[in-house]
Design a protein around this motif. Structure first.
Motif: not given
Length: 444
Positions: A146-147, A80-81, A143, A84-85
């Motif tokens: 996506w993250s 994961a990012d 988000l 942002v996560y």
């Protein structure tokens, strides 16, 4: 920017802080109560007991669940990012609380000797402020999907953004009719304008459109496609656990209270008492009593949320988008033009404008309900034709991926070997068929 009503912006600092803390506590308590209330109502619908042992009648069950989530292991997905996560649940939760800054809970009251409104503040464009804040909350879901670095959460986040675009247009158009009749976008002035007639009666089509749109905006059943446990495992929050998952859970229920409060404010007279009460009690709209009427109206909307979840199945995605783009938005535009025309006639002195609006509103409301019914019910003629034509051939590897059969289709039979039973001891050997006779051409 000037404030919308006299009395706002003059409170002492500690009173403003006190009201902000009380609003936060109200949202948290309403979330705990709504979770318990939902579990009890759904259990009643399914002839079960529901929460019972944790606290009196199970009232502390939601608090126990929150403590359990807080004590669970907090796992962060490796791919994961991370920034942002972690931020995504906060982005989803904070706007839900911010929307309550302009929601009126009651009229002017006395708190520790200071006269103040039961409302944190008000703005000339308060309703637009709520729409803007609610739109920011959707970014948290997008988000999060996506993250996470996973396919199913990404699909859930994309679905959520599509829901926001599809249903926020219809929601904004339903608000425009209220603005035309109240002459203001201030929440306190809209409530005051409904002293004689609630806008749910005067503008029934706008009310129905908003109710449908608010369910879609909050990702609740039957519009809970961003979660869709049966197809996306858990949707946008599949990879979340512990407190981060609890924040998403909190944001969902606070958003339910926000949209219910907004519906109460714009269409059900806000904190004003209903007609039967005001007919027999003159002081129903004074003091702290209006907060009770506001609370009961919000609870009625939350019951509708629970009722729909317990009775309706989840829509298919094509049905969901069809209702938003082909039903709600066109009818909202037609209804808004009708309301603007009637409002113009009233400004010109035509007294029959209200009768025209009621009649036209009833006709359009029935048309809207019939279209919604046709959109969600299957076409019997098409089903009969499909049954007469027989099931279509089914390819389980269509597109290179395994897919489940559609309604009316059947899986091809799986080739199986004949079962060979052992012969009894001492019996003559039976003539067994060749193995090649039991195998299909592909196995050979």
């Amino acid at each position: 920017m000037q404030l919308a009503a006299v009395g706002f912006g003059t409170d002492v600092w500690w009173l403003i802080l006190l009201k902000a803390v009380l609003i936060f506590a109200f949202c948290v308590v309403m979330t705990l109560f709504a979770i318990w209330w939902e579990r009890k109502v759904v259990a009643w619908m399914q002839m079960r007991i529901g929460p019972k042992y944790t606290g009196p009648q199970g009232l502390l069950q939601s608090l126990a669940d929150g403590v359990k989530l807080a004590l669970k292991e907090d796992i962060t997905v490796k791919g994961a990012d991370k920034a942002v996560y972690i931020i995504a649940p906060i982005v989803a939760m904070v706007p839900a609380f911010m929307a309550f800054a302009v929601i009126p809970f009651g009229p002017e009251v006395s708190i520790f000797g200071h006269r103040t409104h039961l409302q944190l503040t008000d703005l000339p464009v308060a309703v637009l402020y709520i729409l803007a804040v609610a739109s920011v909350g959707i970014y948290g879901i997008v988000l999060a999907g996506w993250s996470s670095g996973s396919t199913y959460p990404l699909l859930g986040g994309l679905r959520s953004s599509a829901q926001m675009i599809s249903y926020e247009i219809a929601m904004g158009l339903s608000f425009a009719a209220v603005f035309l009749y109240s002459g203001s976008m201030s929440t306190s002035e809209i409530v005051a304008a409904q002293h004689d007639t609630w806008y749910a009666i005067l503008l029934p089509v706008s009310f129905i459109i908003y109710v449908v749109a608010m369910i879609g905006e909050t990702n609740r059943a039957p519009f809970d496609l961003p979660e869709a446990e049966g197809e996306l495992v858990g949707g946008f929050h599949t990879e979340y656990s512990s407190l981060k998952f609890a924040l998403f859970f909190l944001a969902e229920y606070v958003n339910m209270v926000v949209v219910s409060s907004l519906a109460t404010t714009l269409f059900l007279g806000g904190y004003l008492a209903p007609w039967p009460v005001t007919a027999v009690w003159e002081g129903a709209n004074s003091g702290w009593w209006p907060f009770l009427w506001y609370f009961l109206k919000v609870q009625a909307f939350i019951f509708v949320f629970i009722w729909l979840r317990g009775t309706l199945p989840r829509f298919r995605y094509d049905q969901f988008m069809k209702i938003g783009w082909k039903v709600l938005i066109p009818l909202s535009l037609v209804w808004l033009m009708l309301v603007a025309t009637v409002r113009a006639l009233r400004n010109e002195g035509y007294e029959q404008s209200r009768i025209v609006l009621w009649v036209a509103g009833g006709v359009v409301a029935l048309l809207l309900l019939s279209i919604l019914w046709d959109a969600v019910t299957p076409n019997r003629d098409e089903e009969a034709d499909a049954q007469a034509a027989g099931p279509e051939p089914f390819d389980p590897m269509a597109g290179g991926f395994p897919v489940p059969p559609m309604p009316g289709q059947q899986l091809p039979p799986v080739p199986r070997r004949n079962v060979r039973r052992p012969e009894p001891v001492g019996a003559p050997a039976a003539q067994l068929p060749d193995d090649r006779d039991d195998r299909t051409e592909g196995e050979a």
